[in-house]
Design a protein around this motif. Sequence first.
Motif, short mmCIF file in Angstrom:
data_model
loop_
_atom_site.label_atom_id
_atom_site.label_comp_id
_atom_site.label_asym_id
_atom_site.label_seq_id
_atom_site.Cartn_x
_atom_site.Cartn_y
_atom_site.Cartn_z
N PHE A 32 -7.11 -12.71 -4.20
CA PHE A 32 -6.23 -12.63 -3.04
C PHE A 32 -6.43 -11.28 -2.35
O PHE A 32 -6.78 -10.28 -2.98
N ASP A 33 -6.18 -11.26 -1.06
CA ASP A 33 -6.51 -10.08 -0.26
C ASP A 33 -5.39 -9.06 -0.18
O ASP A 33 -5.65 -7.86 -0.03
N GLY A 34 -4.14 -9.50 -0.24
CA GLY A 34 -3.04 -8.56 -0.06
C GLY A 34 -1.71 -9.16 -0.47
O GLY A 34 -1.61 -10.34 -0.80
N VAL A 35 -0.68 -8.32 -0.43
CA VAL A 35 0.69 -8.74 -0.72
C VAL A 35 1.62 -7.98 0.20
O VAL A 35 1.33 -6.83 0.57
N TRP A 36 2.74 -8.62 0.58
CA TRP A 36 3.68 -8.03 1.53
C TRP A 36 5.05 -7.91 0.88
O TRP A 36 5.52 -8.85 0.22
N ARG A 65 -8.71 -3.01 -4.72
CA ARG A 65 -9.09 -3.74 -3.50
C ARG A 65 -7.89 -4.31 -2.75
O ARG A 65 -7.90 -4.43 -1.53
N LEU A 66 -6.85 -4.65 -3.47
CA LEU A 66 -5.69 -5.34 -2.89
C LEU A 66 -5.02 -4.49 -1.82
O LEU A 66 -4.78 -3.30 -2.01
N ARG A 67 -4.72 -5.11 -0.67
CA ARG A 67 -3.97 -4.45 0.38
C ARG A 67 -2.47 -4.68 0.14
O ARG A 67 -2.08 -5.69 -0.46
N VAL A 68 -1.66 -3.77 0.64
CA VAL A 68 -0.20 -3.92 0.54
C VAL A 68 0.40 -3.73 1.92
O VAL A 68 0.06 -2.76 2.62
N GLY A 69 1.27 -4.65 2.30
CA GLY A 69 1.89 -4.59 3.62
C GLY A 69 3.40 -4.53 3.54
O GLY A 69 4.00 -4.87 2.52
N THR A 70 4.02 -4.11 4.64
CA THR A 70 5.47 -4.04 4.75
C THR A 70 5.93 -5.12 5.72
O THR A 70 5.41 -5.23 6.83
N SER A 71 6.91 -5.91 5.29
CA SER A 71 7.33 -7.02 6.15
C SER A 71 8.87 -7.15 6.20
O SER A 71 9.41 -8.13 5.72
N VAL A 72 9.53 -6.16 6.76
CA VAL A 72 8.98 -5.14 7.63
C VAL A 72 9.62 -3.80 7.29
O VAL A 72 10.60 -3.75 6.53
N LEU A 73 9.05 -2.73 7.88
CA LEU A 73 9.77 -1.47 7.95
C LEU A 73 10.73 -1.55 9.14
O LEU A 73 10.33 -1.84 10.26
N GLN A 93 -3.99 7.99 0.35
CA GLN A 93 -4.05 7.84 -1.11
C GLN A 93 -4.68 6.51 -1.52
O GLN A 93 -5.35 6.43 -2.56
N SER A 94 -4.47 5.48 -0.70
CA SER A 94 -4.94 4.14 -1.07
C SER A 94 -6.34 3.85 -0.56
O SER A 94 -6.86 2.75 -0.80
N GLY A 95 -6.95 4.78 0.15
CA GLY A 95 -8.25 4.51 0.73
C GLY A 95 -8.19 3.52 1.88
O GLY A 95 -9.14 2.75 2.09
N GLY A 96 -7.08 3.53 2.62
CA GLY A 96 -6.97 2.67 3.80
C GLY A 96 -6.58 1.24 3.50
O GLY A 96 -6.98 0.33 4.23
N ARG A 97 -5.75 1.02 2.47
CA ARG A 97 -5.37 -0.35 2.09
C ARG A 97 -3.92 -0.68 2.45
O ARG A 97 -3.32 -1.57 1.86
N LEU A 98 -3.37 0.00 3.44
CA LEU A 98 -1.98 -0.22 3.83
C LEU A 98 -1.92 -0.99 5.15
O LEU A 98 -2.68 -0.72 6.07
N ASP A 99 -1.01 -1.98 5.22
CA ASP A 99 -0.71 -2.71 6.45
C ASP A 99 0.75 -2.50 6.79
O ASP A 99 1.62 -2.51 5.91
N LEU A 100 1.04 -2.34 8.08
CA LEU A 100 2.40 -2.05 8.52
C LEU A 100 2.95 -3.21 9.34
O LEU A 100 2.43 -3.51 10.41
N GLY A 101 3.97 -3.84 8.81
CA GLY A 101 4.79 -4.73 9.61
C GLY A 101 6.05 -3.97 9.99
O GLY A 101 6.67 -3.34 9.14
N ILE A 102 6.40 -3.98 11.27
CA ILE A 102 7.56 -3.23 11.73
C ILE A 102 8.50 -4.18 12.46
O ILE A 102 8.09 -5.22 12.98
N GLY A 103 9.80 -3.82 12.48
CA GLY A 103 10.77 -4.66 13.16
C GLY A 103 12.03 -3.88 13.49
O GLY A 103 12.21 -2.73 13.09
N ARG A 104 12.92 -4.56 14.21
CA ARG A 104 14.17 -3.95 14.63
C ARG A 104 15.26 -4.10 13.59
O ARG A 104 16.19 -3.31 13.52
N GLY A 105 15.17 -5.13 12.74
CA GLY A 105 16.15 -5.33 11.68
C GLY A 105 17.31 -6.19 12.11
O GLY A 105 17.68 -6.24 13.28
N THR A 106 17.89 -6.90 11.12
CA THR A 106 18.99 -7.82 11.41
C THR A 106 20.15 -7.68 10.44
O THR A 106 20.98 -8.58 10.33
N GLU A 107 20.22 -6.57 9.71
CA GLU A 107 21.26 -6.40 8.68
C GLU A 107 22.37 -5.49 9.21
O GLU A 107 22.24 -4.26 9.17
#
Length: 334
Positions: A32-36, A65-73, A93-107
């Motif tokens: 698998f390529d990544g996890v969020w 190798r695994l990428r890690v993403g935020t869903s969302v910040l 630190q991760s060698g460029g393996r970070l993905d950023l999901g961003i949002g306005r939030g609903t809490e």
Amino acid sequence: MRIDLAGWTREATRGDHRGFLALFERAEQLGFDGVWFNEFRVPEQPWPYPSPLLLAAALLARTERLRVGTSVLVLPLHHPLLLAEEIAQLDFQSGGRLDLGIGRGTEPAALQALQIDPAHTRERFEQSCRLLRQALRGAPLAAHQGAWSFPARGAMAPSVQRPHPPMFVAGSTAETIGFAVEQDLPLLLSLEPPEGAQLVQLQAAASARGRDGAALQARASLARYVCIGRDADAVQRQLSTLWPQLYERRVYFAGRRGVAPDQVPPIDAGRVLREQFVCGSPAQCLEQIAGLRARLGIAHLRCVFNANGLWSDEQALQAMELFAREVLPALRTL
């Protein structure tokens, strides 16, 4: 296609920390390529990982190798310059393996606890996104002085064009989707409700701004529940336990919005399977994903093997193993 994992959030993250990380170490081994991971701050019921960046740091240190993403910040909860520093450090630190999901939030509870006026969250989100991108591209800090007080748009100094982690926007309103189009940022499409309304708004926003809607849609990230089994009986056994649990969860979240239980419609299993699932034997799952790829043009799929915590980690891992053996190799050619 890129095939990631999602669904480990809130109650689904409870348990042994080492075992939790080991699940995703195994996911890397399976191909698998990544996890969020999600961000839910100052929750009413505590869970182990309110900070997706801290969790990402732990997992990225244990994988290669695994990428890690935020869903969302949730950008209105953060000062963008401090957040940019943490993101840049983690990406380095991760060698460029970070993905950023961003949002306005609903809490609402988080906004209240942190004394943030809900009326200002859209402005905070948009300004924070701009500042975050500027800072991650290398703009001098002096260019940002006083910027968190919402300066006039375009008042910041030009940034040094330096790559930053891939960034996605999560949102369902015309305003948020229009902002994503203006910023040329792909969408992190939702699972519940399914993405149909978002894609309609994406195309409308692109057309209104003279953008290529098909190209914008192709860069989006799609989400699906995955229910995979050797045969129809194995799949049906899994689904028969899911529907009452899924309905109970919908009643719970509807109650938090003030909706009475008798006002929550029953689960339309056929519709949910069509709009939110990849389901069946390995061959059927492959056919359905190939169909999504052809129909939507999207080459990035976030697979939810644990039904957002309604199925156990053990059950999810069994499904992941079967999927990795018999579906994943063929998806690399799509």
